[in-house]
Design a protein around this motif. Sequence first.
Motif, short mmCIF file in Angstrom:
data_model
loop_
_atom_site.label_atom_id
_atom_site.label_comp_id
_atom_site.label_asym_id
_atom_site.label_seq_id
_atom_site.Cartn_x
_atom_site.Cartn_y
_atom_site.Cartn_z
N THR A 108 49.23 -7.74 -8.90
CA THR A 108 49.65 -9.14 -8.96
C THR A 108 49.34 -9.67 -10.34
OG1 THR A 108 49.26 -9.42 -6.59
CG2 THR A 108 49.41 -11.43 -7.93
N LEU A 109 50.36 -10.18 -11.02
CA LEU A 109 50.22 -10.75 -12.36
C LEU A 109 50.43 -12.25 -12.28
CD1 LEU A 109 52.44 -8.13 -14.23
CD2 LEU A 109 49.96 -8.10 -13.98
N ILE A 110 49.54 -13.02 -12.93
CA ILE A 110 49.61 -14.48 -12.84
C ILE A 110 49.46 -15.08 -14.23
CG2 ILE A 110 48.53 -16.56 -11.87
CD1 ILE A 110 47.47 -14.77 -9.60
N THR A 111 50.32 -16.08 -14.51
CA THR A 111 50.20 -16.85 -15.74
C THR A 111 50.67 -18.27 -15.47
OG1 THR A 111 50.62 -16.81 -18.14
CG2 THR A 111 52.50 -16.35 -16.69
N CYS A 112 50.40 -19.16 -16.41
CA CYS A 112 50.86 -20.54 -16.30
C CYS A 112 52.36 -20.60 -16.59
CB CYS A 112 50.11 -21.43 -17.28
SG CYS A 112 48.37 -21.60 -16.88
N TYR A 113 52.99 -21.65 -16.08
CA TYR A 113 54.43 -21.83 -16.25
C TYR A 113 54.74 -23.31 -16.14
CZ TYR A 113 59.41 -21.07 -15.69
OH TYR A 113 60.76 -21.09 -15.87
N PRO A 114 55.71 -23.85 -16.81
CA PRO A 114 56.53 -23.22 -17.84
C PRO A 114 55.79 -23.17 -19.18
CG PRO A 114 57.24 -25.48 -17.56
CD PRO A 114 56.14 -25.23 -16.56
N ARG A 115 56.38 -22.47 -20.09
CA ARG A 115 55.79 -22.35 -21.42
C ARG A 115 55.56 -23.75 -21.98
NH1 ARG A 115 56.29 -17.70 -24.88
NH2 ARG A 115 57.61 -16.89 -23.24
N ASN A 116 54.40 -23.97 -22.55
CA ASN A 116 54.01 -25.24 -23.20
C ASN A 116 53.92 -26.41 -22.23
OD1 ASN A 116 53.92 -23.92 -25.72
ND2 ASN A 116 56.12 -24.16 -25.92
N ASN A 117 53.76 -26.15 -20.93
CA ASN A 117 53.58 -27.24 -19.99
C ASN A 117 52.46 -26.92 -19.00
OD1 ASN A 117 53.75 -29.25 -18.03
ND2 ASN A 117 55.94 -29.47 -18.29
N ASN A 118 52.53 -25.76 -18.37
CA ASN A 118 51.45 -25.24 -17.52
C ASN A 118 51.23 -25.99 -16.21
OD1 ASN A 118 51.10 -23.45 -19.63
ND2 ASN A 118 49.38 -24.56 -20.49
N THR A 119 52.23 -26.63 -15.67
CA THR A 119 52.08 -27.35 -14.41
C THR A 119 52.20 -26.44 -13.20
OG1 THR A 119 54.44 -27.84 -14.41
CG2 THR A 119 52.97 -29.51 -15.36
N HIS A 120 52.74 -25.24 -13.40
CA HIS A 120 52.99 -24.31 -12.31
C HIS A 120 52.35 -22.97 -12.63
CE1 HIS A 120 55.97 -27.40 -11.66
NE2 HIS A 120 56.28 -26.87 -10.50
N ARG A 121 52.44 -22.05 -11.69
CA ARG A 121 51.99 -20.67 -11.91
C ARG A 121 53.16 -19.74 -11.64
NH1 ARG A 121 48.96 -23.42 -13.76
NH2 ARG A 121 46.72 -23.66 -13.43
N LEU A 122 53.32 -18.78 -12.53
CA LEU A 122 54.28 -17.70 -12.33
C LEU A 122 53.49 -16.54 -11.74
CD1 LEU A 122 56.96 -16.16 -12.75
CD2 LEU A 122 56.18 -15.67 -15.08
N ILE A 123 53.96 -16.05 -10.59
CA ILE A 123 53.27 -14.96 -9.90
C ILE A 123 54.27 -13.82 -9.70
CG2 ILE A 123 52.08 -14.28 -7.77
CD1 ILE A 123 51.35 -17.29 -7.44
N LEU A 124 53.87 -12.63 -10.14
CA LEU A 124 54.66 -11.42 -9.92
C LEU A 124 53.83 -10.45 -9.10
CD1 LEU A 124 56.01 -10.83 -13.54
CD2 LEU A 124 57.21 -11.88 -11.65
N VAL A 125 54.45 -9.88 -8.08
CA VAL A 125 53.80 -8.86 -7.26
C VAL A 125 54.60 -7.57 -7.44
CG1 VAL A 125 53.09 -8.16 -4.95
CG2 VAL A 125 52.99 -10.58 -5.61
N ALA A 126 53.91 -6.50 -7.79
CA ALA A 126 54.58 -5.22 -8.05
C ALA A 126 53.88 -4.11 -7.26
CB ALA A 126 54.55 -4.92 -9.54
N TYR A 127 54.65 -3.08 -6.93
CA TYR A 127 54.15 -1.95 -6.16
C TYR A 127 54.29 -0.68 -6.98
CZ TYR A 127 54.13 -5.26 -2.37
OH TYR A 127 53.86 -6.38 -1.62
N PRO A 128 53.46 0.34 -6.72
CA PRO A 128 53.53 1.57 -7.50
C PRO A 128 54.93 2.17 -7.48
CG PRO A 128 51.66 1.64 -6.02
CD PRO A 128 52.47 0.43 -5.64
#
Length: 130
Positions: A108-128
């Motif tokens: 699971t990869l997490i970062t702030c979103y959108p760029r230069n605002n950071n009100t949300h989180r972008l979450i990606l879930v990946a499997y092998p």
Amino acid sequence: GWSVVQEDGQPVSQWDVPDWRAAGWLKISAPLGAVGNTVLEGHQNTDGRVFENLEYLKEGDVVQVFAGPAVRDYIVAIRMIVAENDQPLEVRYENAKWIAPSGDERLTLITCYPRNNNTHRLILVAYPQP
């Protein structure tokens, strides 16, 4: 690690995100390659922007994770953006389910979103990758 901050008069744990081109591994998550949820977080618009291109990944894309000499490939299966700033604790607790332990191997990869605002989180879930 994490810090304890006050929100609405209550102590709340807040994950610390590393500085300068480093993704942080949530120490309560699974080690890379083990069964469980391996959670990495990083900045996309400050401190070296280690996840600056994460927003361009979509379901089906391959993510390579380097851990020492090992390289592991994962396929993005879930991509979501969730509201975070100024949300009630109930919403933030619901968002936190994505960092909970799992019975399968996942990244699971997490970062702030959108760029230069950071009100949300972008979450990606990946499997092998098989």
